[in-house]
Scaffold this motif. Structure first.
Motif: not given
Length: 66
Positions: A29, A31-33, A35-36, A48, A50, A53, A56-57, A60
């Motif tokens: 999680a 790498p998402y910080v 971007q958020y 952005f 989806t 995302c 990547l999810l 992971n």
């Protein structure tokens, strides 16, 4: 080798194993910080995706199961 030394070594490995597991679970999680934060700062979600995302999810999650 002494008994106490063996116990310390086992507890050290157990701690290292727990830490590695935690990094694998929560590291996905991180790498998402940025971007958020960027989306929150600019109030603009242009660019952005989806789908990225989702990929990547899934990657992971598969890494955790592996």
């Amino acid at each position: 080798m002494e008994q106490g030394s063996e116990e310390n070594m086992e507890s050290s490995w157990a701690l290292l194993s727990w830490m590695a597991s935690g990094v694998m679970v929560f590291g996905g999680a991180v790498p998402y910080v940025p971007q958020y934060q960027e989306i929150q700062r600019t109030n603009n979600a242009e660019g952005f995706s989806t789908r990225v995302c989702l990929v990547l999810l899934v990657a992971n999650i598969l890494r955790i199961f592996f």
